[in-house]
Design a protein around this motif. Sequence first.
Motif, PDB file in Angstrom:
ATOM      1  N   PHE A 172      12.494 -14.526  -4.183  1.00 33.86           N
ATOM      2  CA  PHE A 172      13.173 -15.820  -4.078  1.00 33.86           C
ATOM      3  C   PHE A 172      13.567 -16.131  -2.643  1.00 33.86           C
ATOM      4  CE2 PHE A 172      16.240 -12.737  -5.754  1.00 33.86           C
ATOM      5  CZ  PHE A 172      17.229 -12.769  -4.794  1.00 33.86           C
ATOM      6  N   THR A 199       5.320 -12.429 -13.416  1.00 27.32           N
ATOM      7  CA  THR A 199       6.769 -12.545 -13.529  1.00 27.32           C
ATOM      8  C   THR A 199       7.354 -13.131 -12.244  1.00 27.32           C
ATOM      9  OG1 THR A 199       6.783 -10.190 -13.061  1.00 27.32           O
ATOM     10  CG2 THR A 199       7.289 -10.848 -15.285  1.00 27.32           C
ATOM     11  N   PHE A 226       7.870 -16.853 -12.255  1.00 27.96           N
ATOM     12  CA  PHE A 226       9.104 -17.453 -12.795  1.00 27.96           C
ATOM     13  C   PHE A 226       9.938 -18.032 -11.653  1.00 27.96           C
ATOM     14  CE2 PHE A 226       9.405 -14.211 -16.544  1.00 27.96           C
ATOM     15  CZ  PHE A 226       8.170 -14.642 -16.982  1.00 27.96           C
ATOM     16  N   VAL A 227      10.140 -17.188 -10.627  1.00 29.85           N
ATOM     17  CA  VAL A 227      11.004 -17.584  -9.514  1.00 29.85           C
ATOM     18  C   VAL A 227      10.346 -18.665  -8.672  1.00 29.85           C
ATOM     19  CG1 VAL A 227      11.896 -16.777  -7.313  1.00 29.85           C
ATOM     20  CG2 VAL A 227      12.301 -15.441  -9.356  1.00 29.85           C
ATOM     21  N   LEU A 232      10.321 -21.953 -10.269  1.00 34.91           N
ATOM     22  CA  LEU A 232      11.672 -22.512 -10.292  1.00 34.91           C
ATOM     23  C   LEU A 232      12.015 -23.142  -8.943  1.00 34.91           C
ATOM     24  CD1 LEU A 232      13.406 -22.222 -12.807  1.00 34.91           C
ATOM     25  CD2 LEU A 232      14.656 -20.408 -11.679  1.00 34.91           C
ATOM     26  N   VAL A 233      11.729 -22.398  -7.858  1.00 35.97           N
ATOM     27  CA  VAL A 233      12.121 -22.863  -6.527  1.00 35.97           C
ATOM     28  C   VAL A 233      11.293 -24.073  -6.103  1.00 35.97           C
ATOM     29  CG1 VAL A 233      12.225 -22.242  -4.091  1.00 35.97           C
ATOM     30  CG2 VAL A 233      12.959 -20.610  -5.818  1.00 35.97           C
ATOM     31  N   PHE A 287       9.756 -20.900 -19.497  1.00 37.09           N
ATOM     32  CA  PHE A 287      10.300 -19.676 -20.097  1.00 37.09           C
ATOM     33  C   PHE A 287      11.734 -19.457 -19.624  1.00 37.09           C
ATOM     34  CE2 PHE A 287      10.832 -14.993 -19.793  1.00 37.09           C
ATOM     35  CZ  PHE A 287      10.907 -14.759 -21.149  1.00 37.09           C
ATOM     36  N   VAL A 288      11.949 -19.568 -18.299  1.00 32.24           N
ATOM     37  CA  VAL A 288      13.300 -19.354 -17.767  1.00 32.24           C
ATOM     38  C   VAL A 288      14.270 -20.393 -18.330  1.00 32.24           C
ATOM     39  CG1 VAL A 288      14.686 -19.341 -15.673  1.00 32.24           C
ATOM     40  CG2 VAL A 288      12.469 -18.239 -15.678  1.00 32.24           C
TER      41      VAL A 288
END
Lengths: 458, 312
Positions: B146, B250, B253-254, B257-258, B268-269
């Motif tokens: 992240f 995986t 995911f981050v 998001l960012v 999913f998150v």
Amino acid sequence: MPNGHAYDFSPLRRTEISQSQSRPSLSYWQDAWIRLKANTRALISLYLLIGLLIFTLFGPLLWNIDPAAQDLDQISRPPGEDRRALIVPEYSPWTGSASDLEVGSGQGLRLIGEATTQSIRLGWDPTDTVTGYRVYRNIYPIGQERAYGIPRAEFFDSRIVNFEDRLDLKEGIYYFTVVPMKGKEQLLDLTETLAVEVKRVTTVREANQKGLIGLTEELGVGDFIDLAFHPLGTDYLGRDMLARLMAGARVSLFIGIGAPLFFVTFGILFGATAGFLGGKTDQVMMRFADFIVALPFLLFMILFKIAFGIGPGESGIGPMLVALVVLMWPATARLVRGQILQIREQGYISASQLLGGKTLYLILRHMLPNTLGVVLVTLTFAIPSAIFTEAFLSFIGMGVAPPTPSWGSMSNEGIKTMLTTPHELIFPAVLISVTVLAFNLLGDGLRDALDARMRNQE
Amino acid sequence: MAIAAFITKRLIQGVFTVWFIATATFFAMHNVPGDPLLNERAMTEAIRANVEAKYGLDKPLGTQYLIYLSNLTRGDFGISFTQENRQVNDIIREHFPVSAILGVLAVLFAAVGGILWGALTALYRNRIPDYLIMFFVILGISVPSFVIAALGQLVIVNMNSALGITLFPVAGWGTLGHMLVPSMVLGLGTMAYLTRLMRSSMLEIVSSDYVRTAKAKGLPPARIFAKHQLRNAILPVITVLGPAIAAITTGGFVVELVFAIPGLGRYFVQAVQQLDYTVIMGTTVFYGAFLVFMVIFVDVLYGLIDPRVRMS
């Protein structure tokens, strides 16, 4: 006898030493320590980590600030900013009397009195043709797109020509816009915008409440006072960054070091048992370990967190620790089993058996100590991955519950204000990176020092 | 062991693992405190019984589990709780391709970069390029995804404002410009691992007998490098591609998001944060099956390339 001399067969004199030791004998661990000391990077990392531990354990004793306490005067403040505030009298309500407003002076939108973080008072000239006014506030200058900012007030009476703003004021420049209205329609051609520079102020009572004034100090209206000191600034809720970083370090390092300690211990026991017993038992035990390895790790961490839930007032550290231990032990177990299988065939084990060593003695005295080097290296590399996992989970909101700080959750909060106040992201992010870096370098050094077979090829 | 038997064995293991993931997800979700009807207003006993009957929540747990399993085998993941009338299948069908494109680009970037940089460090062993690359590798391994994502975004913002044009969009999805920076950010950590692996694997090969033989035969260095060293050094890199794909999935995911990318990872998150049970169950099983079979696929691939793996 050819080339033979009589003295070849004479006994040696006592003074002559037949064998000599050029270097002192070193134990395995002494040797490893010498190797580690020669590795500058690993040594610096070791000192860095010791420093970090001291920072975490003893820091809160020196910097005794509650990490959850909010300083509402200083929100999202970077470190090293001016924090002087003028002391002003207590706030008294404002009625907006005609004399204050200088009605009819034709000055347009204007500031009444001084603009402070206590209150901003505005007045403007009445326009007869309108039915009311709207007041907007923005922290950016009003451009062509006419973004006036947040609506602050709406008056359905053309005679009301004053407005006092006390909402969440910070020092800096605000842009107020008054838009006259006809009915519900805004008359955009008649708008006026005023830039207001706000001074930071406080009152004697507030300063006393926050303990900013010493016992002997006599401060009154017009004096300057320093607001509370935050060495690393404050976050978006006005909480002290340093205190939160120290508290967050406790959480991150507790999970980062605690979980690996537990699962490495379990892995050693499991792997040693499997390796020593061998045969069918070994097969069944390792099948189980293989099965756990095949599970998608982070998905199961998230599942675990959801299933256990976090009750009110809980931090969620416990479930995370358990989940890490349950999912991460097989790697150590496999490694230790492999080691035990190798060691079992060594000559010294047979020798010990011949001398009458019992099974438990063999395992404890000979086998486990010989796997310890490899285990220590695994442990050092397991710590950064546990810290990473914690940070990752906290970042996507599945980690420790607020208000408990952890470096991951602090980064998550900081990333939202990255462009305006980068310090909220930079500090936790740098701490995570430096810690993980130090553990990685130390792990490299330990591997080179402890285990000849795994030695990094330079 | 014949290759067919090897593949069959791995596939059976994979199916078993996926079944376990599905079961664990089901019981984990069942264990969550609260129930989906808790927030509904005007919930009398009769209405509650009706709604429960409609969703099959009045049946015993064992029966619910069997229904869930039979739905799964037919590929039906159910309907989202928070997004009304949206099937989990539709969510996966719509958003997984986005994640897949991002992931494939990231894997490509990581693999090509890792192999090249790794080979380069081995070639310039203990000289400036080696130290420089290894410094960045250590950084890449130590900085969380992240933070790299945030830095990547910061760089784009500053670059765009310095140039005065939008060279790369800061967030969103659609064009190649949207994909480039996120996939690089996503692949960076894996690239660092691959570089390190490639380096040690190259160094092992440099001192091997066949390279010495090739040199003795007088082959040009470029040919030795390409034909003898690189090809053999890549082998161990393939083994970690399975875990690398898992890490990139995986990690997505981050990054999603960012960078506000409408991929499955972000959904999913979000589902996890909103406790959207059916979406969590569906995507977890989907992701789990995907990851398990990716690892098996890579294993089989490696078994095909290197017969020694199958033998053991």
